[in-house]
Enzyme design. Structure first.
Site, PDB file in Angstrom:
ATOM      1  N   LYS A  13      44.750  35.786  34.860  1.00 25.13           N
ATOM      2  CA  LYS A  13      45.555  34.975  33.938  1.00 25.13           C
ATOM      3  C   LYS A  13      45.154  35.227  32.479  1.00 25.13           C
ATOM      4  O   LYS A  13      46.000  35.463  31.629  1.00 25.13           O
ATOM      5  CB  LYS A  13      45.391  33.470  34.259  1.00 25.13           C
ATOM      6  CG  LYS A  13      45.760  33.114  35.693  1.00 25.13           C
ATOM      7  CD  LYS A  13      45.579  31.631  35.969  1.00 25.13           C
ATOM      8  CE  LYS A  13      44.142  31.151  35.908  1.00 25.13           C
ATOM      9  NZ  LYS A  13      43.270  31.700  36.970  1.00 25.13           N
ATOM     10  N   ARG A  88      46.609  22.250  36.663  1.00 22.09           N
ATOM     11  CA  ARG A  88      45.830  22.536  37.876  1.00 22.09           C
ATOM     12  C   ARG A  88      45.971  21.448  38.924  1.00 22.09           C
ATOM     13  O   ARG A  88      45.389  21.575  40.001  1.00 22.09           O
ATOM     14  CB  ARG A  88      44.362  22.652  37.506  1.00 22.09           C
ATOM     15  CG  ARG A  88      43.847  24.083  37.263  1.00 22.09           C
ATOM     16  CD  ARG A  88      42.428  23.961  36.783  1.00 22.09           C
ATOM     17  NE  ARG A  88      41.566  25.049  37.047  1.00 22.09           N
ATOM     18  CZ  ARG A  88      41.228  25.996  36.163  1.00 22.09           C
ATOM     19  NH1 ARG A  88      41.788  26.033  34.990  1.00 22.09           N
ATOM     20  NH2 ARG A  88      40.346  26.903  36.484  1.00 22.09           N
ATOM     21  N   ARG A 161      30.029  33.975  31.499  1.00 20.19           N
ATOM     22  CA  ARG A 161      30.142  32.524  31.694  1.00 20.19           C
ATOM     23  C   ARG A 161      29.115  32.033  32.698  1.00 20.19           C
ATOM     24  O   ARG A 161      28.913  32.662  33.728  1.00 20.19           O
ATOM     25  CB  ARG A 161      31.552  32.190  32.186  1.00 20.19           C
ATOM     26  CG  ARG A 161      32.584  32.265  31.088  1.00 20.19           C
ATOM     27  CD  ARG A 161      33.991  32.215  31.604  1.00 20.19           C
ATOM     28  NE  ARG A 161      34.225  31.183  32.615  1.00 20.19           N
ATOM     29  CZ  ARG A 161      35.418  30.910  33.129  1.00 20.19           C
ATOM     30  NH1 ARG A 161      36.484  31.590  32.716  1.00 20.19           N
ATOM     31  NH2 ARG A 161      35.555  29.987  34.039  1.00 20.19           N
ATOM     32  N   ARG A 172      35.346  26.737  42.997  1.00 20.39           N
ATOM     33  CA  ARG A 172      36.556  26.838  42.167  1.00 20.39           C
ATOM     34  C   ARG A 172      37.750  27.279  43.004  1.00 20.39           C
ATOM     35  O   ARG A 172      38.875  26.798  42.811  1.00 20.39           O
ATOM     36  CB  ARG A 172      36.308  27.794  40.988  1.00 20.39           C
ATOM     37  CG  ARG A 172      35.430  27.135  39.914  1.00 20.39           C
ATOM     38  CD  ARG A 172      34.665  28.128  39.050  1.00 20.39           C
ATOM     39  NE  ARG A 172      35.501  29.001  38.275  1.00 20.39           N
ATOM     40  CZ  ARG A 172      35.085  30.154  37.734  1.00 20.39           C
ATOM     41  NH1 ARG A 172      33.830  30.543  37.894  1.00 20.39           N
ATOM     42  NH2 ARG A 172      35.909  30.887  37.038  1.00 20.39           N
TER      43      ARG A 172
HETATM   44  P1  ADP Z   1      41.447  34.441  35.244  1.00 21.27           P
HETATM   45  O1  ADP Z   1      41.760  34.155  33.793  1.00 21.27           O
HETATM   46  O2  ADP Z   1      42.657  34.329  36.135  1.00 21.27           O
HETATM   47  O3  ADP Z   1      40.284  33.668  35.768  1.00 21.27           O
HETATM   48  P2  ADP Z   1      40.627  37.054  34.204  1.00 21.27           P
HETATM   49  O4  ADP Z   1      41.868  37.489  33.478  1.00 21.27           O
HETATM   50  O5  ADP Z   1      39.478  36.608  33.384  1.00 21.27           O
HETATM   51  O6  ADP Z   1      41.017  35.964  35.341  1.00 21.27           O
HETATM   52  O7  ADP Z   1      40.176  38.273  35.149  1.00 21.27           O
HETATM   53  C1  ADP Z   1      38.956  38.221  35.874  1.00 21.27           C
HETATM   54  C2  ADP Z   1      38.258  39.572  35.779  1.00 21.27           C
HETATM   55  O8  ADP Z   1      38.998  40.547  36.496  1.00 21.27           O
HETATM   56  C3  ADP Z   1      38.114  40.089  34.348  1.00 21.27           C
HETATM   57  O9  ADP Z   1      36.850  40.691  34.206  1.00 21.27           O
HETATM   58  C4  ADP Z   1      39.252  41.120  34.221  1.00 21.27           C
HETATM   59  O10 ADP Z   1      38.868  42.179  33.361  1.00 21.27           O
HETATM   60  C5  ADP Z   1      39.424  41.612  35.647  1.00 21.27           C
HETATM   61  N1  ADP Z   1      40.839  41.852  35.978  1.00 21.27           N
HETATM   62  C6  ADP Z   1      41.932  41.165  35.551  1.00 21.27           C
HETATM   63  N2  ADP Z   1      43.068  41.671  36.083  1.00 21.27           N
HETATM   64  C7  ADP Z   1      42.676  42.693  36.902  1.00 21.27           C
HETATM   65  C8  ADP Z   1      43.391  43.621  37.747  1.00 21.27           C
HETATM   66  N3  ADP Z   1      44.730  43.575  37.874  1.00 21.27           N
HETATM   67  N4  ADP Z   1      42.640  44.530  38.435  1.00 21.27           N
HETATM   68  C9  ADP Z   1      41.287  44.565  38.321  1.00 21.27           C
HETATM   69  N5  ADP Z   1      40.573  43.725  37.540  1.00 21.27           N
HETATM   70  C10 ADP Z   1      41.248  42.804  36.838  1.00 21.27           C
HETATM   71  P1  AMP Z   2      38.826  28.541  33.642  1.00 25.52           P
HETATM   72  O1  AMP Z   2      38.339  29.022  32.302  1.00 25.52           O
HETATM   73  O2  AMP Z   2      40.313  28.344  33.674  1.00 25.52           O
HETATM   74  O3  AMP Z   2      38.308  29.377  34.777  1.00 25.52           O
HETATM   75  O4  AMP Z   2      38.202  27.072  33.831  1.00 25.52           O
HETATM   76  C1  AMP Z   2      36.802  26.889  33.880  1.00 25.52           C
HETATM   77  C2  AMP Z   2      36.505  25.455  34.324  1.00 25.52           C
HETATM   78  O5  AMP Z   2      37.013  24.532  33.361  1.00 25.52           O
HETATM   79  C3  AMP Z   2      37.142  25.023  35.653  1.00 25.52           C
HETATM   80  O6  AMP Z   2      36.357  25.412  36.774  1.00 25.52           O
HETATM   81  C4  AMP Z   2      37.204  23.504  35.471  1.00 25.52           C
HETATM   82  O7  AMP Z   2      35.926  22.919  35.652  1.00 25.52           O
HETATM   83  C5  AMP Z   2      37.537  23.363  33.987  1.00 25.52           C
HETATM   84  N1  AMP Z   2      38.994  23.345  33.749  1.00 25.52           N
HETATM   85  C6  AMP Z   2      39.710  24.277  33.046  1.00 25.52           C
HETATM   86  N2  AMP Z   2      41.011  23.954  33.010  1.00 25.52           N
HETATM   87  C7  AMP Z   2      41.139  22.800  33.713  1.00 25.52           C
HETATM   88  C8  AMP Z   2      42.236  21.972  34.073  1.00 25.52           C
HETATM   89  N3  AMP Z   2      43.490  22.280  33.704  1.00 25.52           N
HETATM   90  N4  AMP Z   2      41.973  20.860  34.807  1.00 25.52           N
HETATM   91  C9  AMP Z   2      40.731  20.537  35.180  1.00 25.52           C
HETATM   92  N5  AMP Z   2      39.642  21.278  34.907  1.00 25.52           N
HETATM   93  C10 AMP Z   2      39.839  22.408  34.175  1.00 25.52           C
END
Ligand code: ADP
Ligand code: AMP
Length: 215
Positions: A13, A88, A161, A172
């Site tokens: 995302k 969420r 993170r 999660r």
């Molecule tokens: P989200 O925001 O849904 O938690 P991220 O965009 O941070 O996910 O992606 C998680 C990890 O996977 C990042 O390190 C990113 O570079 C990698 N990633 C994202 N999309 C892809 C993909 N289509 N294929 C392989 N790796 C990906």
């Molecule tokens: P993310 O950066 O989206 O992976 O979110 C990291 C953490 O933030 C999650 O595991 C939750 O603890 C909290 N969080 C982020 N967005 C939300 C949401 N919309 N509702 C509740 N908790 C959230």
């Protein structure tokens, strides 16, 4: 245009939201980023959220919906919004409808990134970002072009993170399955859902999203 990117942690995302920002000048509204900012700033919201996030559980609906409302108010009315990590829960989905309606906005698309859960742990434990500009990377799937240097800003400092560890990721994912996936049928009934293969490589996922938002 207002779109939701929906998918479990690690689905891509944030990666795709950053690309939409670069391409279309839209604004990424990531509640995760907002909460991490609040923790860093030591605000009351940050203090309340910190332990919950470390456990991989969800922060309260009221807190995140208030953050989104404030961000929408700070945006120009013509700037498109990409909701990343929000809503969420069913309560957040209802709040988003109200927040948008009150500002004369409407949802255009809910883009679901379909991914294989087994791949998510590897994606998440390999994730890092530039400490200066926030650009996202992956050790294996999306490393900087020059090792140790950010492609976007030239920075040399990167961060990971604290919640990107295997144990927290499992919580999660369970939260996603129990509380977030159930909001999809409601959006489906409204004809808003488009599905994208999130297992494809990053460029291919971008192209599929592009075909939805700018056909
Ligand atoms: P989200 O925001 O849904 O938690 P991220 O965009 O941070 O996910 O992606 C998680 C990890 O996977 C990042 O390190 C990113 O570079 C990698 N990633 C994202 N999309 C892809 C993909 N289509 N294929 C392989 N790796 C990906
Ligand atoms: P993310 O950066 O989206 O992976 O979110 C990291 C953490 O933030 C999650 O595991 C939750 O603890 C909290 N969080 C982020 N967005 C939300 C949401 N919309 N509702 C509740 N908790 C959230």
């Amino acid at each position: 245009m207002n779109i939701i990117l929906l998918g479990p942690p690690g689905a891509g995302k944030g990666t795709q939201a950053q690309r939409l920002v670069d391409r279309h000048g839209m604004r990424q509204l990531s509640t995760g980023d907002m909460l991490r900012g609040a923790i860093k700033a030591g605000t009351p919201v940050g203090l309340e959220a910190k332990a919950v996030m470390e456990r991989g559980e969800l922060v309260s609906d009221a807190i995140v919906s208030a953050l989104i409302g404030d961000e929408l108010d700070a945006m120009g009315p013509d700037t498109g919004a990409i909701f990343d990590g929000y809503p969420r829960t069913a309560a957040q989905a209802d709040s988003l409808d109200e927040l948008l309606a009150a500002r004369g906005r409407k949802l255009d698309h809910v883009i679901e990134l379909e991914v294989d859960e087994d791949a998510l742990v590897e994606r998440i434990v390999g994730r890092f970002t530039c400490a200066t500009c926030g650009k996202g990377y992956h050790d294996r799937f999306d490393p900087p072009k020059v090792e140790g240097t950010c492609d976007k800003c030239g920075g040399h400092e990167f961060k990971r993170r604290p919640d990107d560890n295997e144990e927290t990721v499992r919580t999660r994912m369970a939260e996603y399955r129990a509380k977030t996936a159930p909001i999809l049928p409601g959006y489906e009934a409204r004809g808003l859902v488009a599905r994208v293969d999130g297992m494809a490589d990053i460029e291919a996922v971008s192209a599929a999203i592009e075909a939805i938002v700018a056909p």
